[in-house]
Design an enzyme around this catalytic site. Sequence first.
Site, PDB file in Angstrom:
ATOM      1  N   SER A   1     109.210  62.417 -12.460  1.00 17.47           N
ATOM      2  CA  SER A   1     109.241  61.735 -11.087  1.00 17.47           C
ATOM      3  C   SER A   1     108.609  62.814 -10.168  1.00 17.47           C
ATOM      4  CB  SER A   1     110.777  61.822 -11.112  1.00 17.47           C
ATOM      5  OG  SER A   1     111.059  61.363  -9.556  1.00 17.47           O
TER       6      SER A   1
ATOM      7  N   TYR B   1     119.610  65.258 -10.421  1.00 21.78           N
ATOM      8  CA  TYR B   1     118.507  64.374 -11.039  1.00 21.78           C
ATOM      9  C   TYR B   1     117.329  64.977 -11.340  1.00 21.78           C
ATOM     10  CZ  TYR B   1     115.244  60.360 -11.744  1.00 21.78           C
ATOM     11  OH  TYR B   1     114.239  59.946 -11.795  1.00 21.78           O
TER      12      TYR B   1
ATOM     13  N   LYS C   1     114.782  66.383 -14.314  1.00 19.50           N
ATOM     14  CA  LYS C   1     113.578  66.002 -14.879  1.00 19.50           C
ATOM     15  C   LYS C   1     112.582  67.200 -15.085  1.00 19.50           C
ATOM     16  CE  LYS C   1     113.545  61.371 -14.909  1.00 19.50           C
ATOM     17  NZ  LYS C   1     113.577  60.866 -16.389  1.00 19.50           N
TER      18      LYS C   1
HETATM   19  N1  LIG Z   1     112.624  53.377 -11.102  1.00 17.54           N
HETATM   20  C1  LIG Z   1     112.538  54.791 -10.347  1.00 17.54           C
HETATM   21  O1  LIG Z   1     112.360  54.482  -9.139  1.00 17.54           O
HETATM   22  C2  LIG Z   1     112.069  55.771 -11.115  1.00 17.54           C
HETATM   23  C3  LIG Z   1     111.283  56.913 -10.233  1.00 17.54           C
HETATM   24  C4  LIG Z   1     110.887  57.958 -11.208  1.00 17.54           C
HETATM   25  C5  LIG Z   1     111.178  58.176 -12.581  1.00 17.54           C
HETATM   26  N2  LIG Z   1     112.021  56.973 -13.059  1.00 17.54           N
HETATM   27  C6  LIG Z   1     112.419  57.448 -14.447  1.00 17.54           C
HETATM   28  O2  LIG Z   1     111.914  56.533 -15.435  1.00 17.54           O
HETATM   29  C7  LIG Z   1     112.890  56.051 -16.290  1.00 17.54           C
HETATM   30  C8  LIG Z   1     113.094  54.611 -16.246  1.00 17.54           C
HETATM   31  O3  LIG Z   1     113.586  54.310 -15.201  1.00 17.54           O
HETATM   32  P1  LIG Z   1     113.888  52.657 -14.745  1.00 17.54           P
HETATM   33  O4  LIG Z   1     114.135  52.514 -13.270  1.00 17.54           O
HETATM   34  O5  LIG Z   1     113.604  51.888 -15.939  1.00 17.54           O
HETATM   35  O6  LIG Z   1     115.633  52.788 -15.024  1.00 17.54           O
HETATM   36  P2  LIG Z   1     116.558  51.914 -15.913  1.00 17.54           P
HETATM   37  O7  LIG Z   1     118.093  52.485 -15.428  1.00 17.54           O
HETATM   38  O8  LIG Z   1     116.653  50.648 -15.578  1.00 17.54           O
HETATM   39  O9  LIG Z   1     116.304  52.127 -17.318  1.00 17.54           O
HETATM   40  C9  LIG Z   1     116.902  53.308 -18.158  1.00 17.54           C
HETATM   41  C10 LIG Z   1     117.470  52.585 -19.305  1.00 17.54           C
HETATM   42  O10 LIG Z   1     117.905  53.853 -20.213  1.00 17.54           O
HETATM   43  C11 LIG Z   1     119.089  53.560 -20.648  1.00 17.54           C
HETATM   44  N3  LIG Z   1     119.996  54.673 -20.801  1.00 17.54           N
HETATM   45  C12 LIG Z   1     120.474  55.553 -20.004  1.00 17.54           C
HETATM   46  N4  LIG Z   1     121.030  56.516 -20.641  1.00 17.54           N
HETATM   47  C13 LIG Z   1     120.840  56.515 -22.054  1.00 17.54           C
HETATM   48  C14 LIG Z   1     121.578  57.086 -23.174  1.00 17.54           C
HETATM   49  N5  LIG Z   1     122.042  58.167 -23.385  1.00 17.54           N
HETATM   50  N6  LIG Z   1     121.041  56.402 -24.386  1.00 17.54           N
HETATM   51  C15 LIG Z   1     120.484  55.262 -24.708  1.00 17.54           C
HETATM   52  N7  LIG Z   1     119.867  54.546 -23.383  1.00 17.54           N
HETATM   53  C16 LIG Z   1     120.339  54.979 -22.222  1.00 17.54           C
HETATM   54  C17 LIG Z   1     119.806  52.582 -19.637  1.00 17.54           C
HETATM   55  O11 LIG Z   1     120.711  51.597 -20.293  1.00 17.54           O
HETATM   56  C18 LIG Z   1     118.699  51.696 -19.197  1.00 17.54           C
HETATM   57  O12 LIG Z   1     118.325  50.478 -19.877  1.00 17.54           O
HETATM   58  C19 LIG Z   1     114.020  57.068 -16.110  1.00 17.54           C
HETATM   59  O13 LIG Z   1     114.132  58.279 -16.888  1.00 17.54           O
HETATM   60  C20 LIG Z   1     113.871  57.386 -14.665  1.00 17.54           C
HETATM   61  O14 LIG Z   1     114.456  58.556 -14.260  1.00 17.54           O
HETATM   62  C21 LIG Z   1     112.438  56.161 -12.485  1.00 17.54           C
END
Ligand SMILES: NC(=O)c1ccc[n+]([C@@H]2O[C@H](COP(=O)([O-])OP(=O)(O)OC[C@H]3O[C@@H](n4cnc5c(N)ncnc54)[C@H](O)[C@@H]3O)[C@@H](O)[C@H]2O)c1
Length: 334
Positions: free
Chosen positions: A125, A151, A155
């Site tokens: 991120s 958070y 990362k």
């Molecule tokens: N959406 C954003 O704004 C954003 C920005 C920067 C980085 N990210 C990173 O991208 C990745 C995906 O983000 P997203 O927006 O799709 O989030 P999201 O919450 O929609 O998807 C994450 C998935 O991981 C699953 N999960 C969480 N912990 C788990 C575990 N211990 N075991 C198995 N499954 C688990 C959740 O059920 C979910 O389906 C994340 O790592 C997030 O930190 C997201």
Amino acid sequence: MERILVTGGTGYIGSHTVLELYKQGYDIDILDNLVNSKITVLDKIEQLAGKRPDFYNIDLRDFDKLNQLFEEHQYYLVIHFAGFKAVGESVAKPLEYYENNVTGTLNLLKCMKAHQVNKIIFSSSATVYGNQPVSKYDESMPTGIDLSNPYGKTKYMIEEILKDTAQSDPSFSATILRYFNPIGNHESGLLGEDPNGIPNNLMPIIMKVAKGEIPELQIYGGDYDTPDGTCLRDYIHVVDLAAGHIAAIAKMRPGISIYNLGTGKATSVLEMVQAFEKVSGQKLSHSIVARRPGDLAAVCADPSKAERELDWHATHSIEDAMRDTLTFLRASAS
Ligand SMILES: NC(=O)c1ccc[n+]([C@@H]2O[C@H](COP(=O)([O-])OP(=O)(O)OC[C@H]3O[C@@H](n4cnc5c(N)ncnc54)[C@H](O)[C@@H]3O)[C@@H](O)[C@H]2O)c1
């Protein structure tokens, strides 16, 4: 064809990436514990891609189950999305965040090593850059300094763990993708950002206001040093973000590769409100309230490294994202 393990693949960004992976012909296994996504996402993927990923309801913190998955399958590559992502919640629940994100990733890396899987793409991120006095962040800048929440620290820690792993093993390839602000969804409106619980990102809140579930959008701070006083962010359409992963797979090489995935264009919260109103033809109630602690005035990517080395660039506009989100909203309401 090669089989890819997608952790967090039923989530928002993961599900969109799975669609792009199918276009490339990969076979896909999804691992997710459904803590922040729904199993019905698999039906939507099947409807759109004509293929259904094999699904494993496994928590990354459960080492034994994870290890068994790797014993039973041979993976070419892991794309690692799974993790907790709510900045505010991470301040309230730091131990849960460190355990889920960091321990979960350590388990994954240990299983990969034990089963000779040596390629990983990791969802990082822009938060790893912290607060630096620049208009655009590029990958050569320092990271991990004065990070304001657990958070972002998870990362940063995972990035460091990946760097150390690459140093210890010359066959290990890790691509770190630093996302800026993903918005929008697949144009069909079948997939989208559908978090369990109360959203804390701008777009899901805008949509809740549009649906009448929240009375108004509260904009945190109108006195930032930005053209209209509200915060600036680099919003990237999730389909562009997903395409960035495909481009990254093609260019994977041993060692660490790091890329910003953003548009290079900063948009203010008020401009987002205007874009919503233009595309929907509907007024959006909003008011400006006090600043939220920890928010930065402006966060924008310099995406030129990804554009140059991955031959990738974002093609969707903010209006595209608004239109697609409205389609998702209407599809989920019907
Ligand atoms: N959406 C954003 O704004 C954003 C920005 C920067 C980085 N990210 C990173 O991208 C990745 C995906 O983000 P997203 O927006 O799709 O989030 P999201 O919450 O929609 O998807 C994450 C998935 O991981 C699953 N999960 C969480 N912990 C788990 C575990 N211990 N075991 C198995 N499954 C688990 C959740 O059920 C979910 O389906 C994340 O790592 C997030 O930190 C997201």
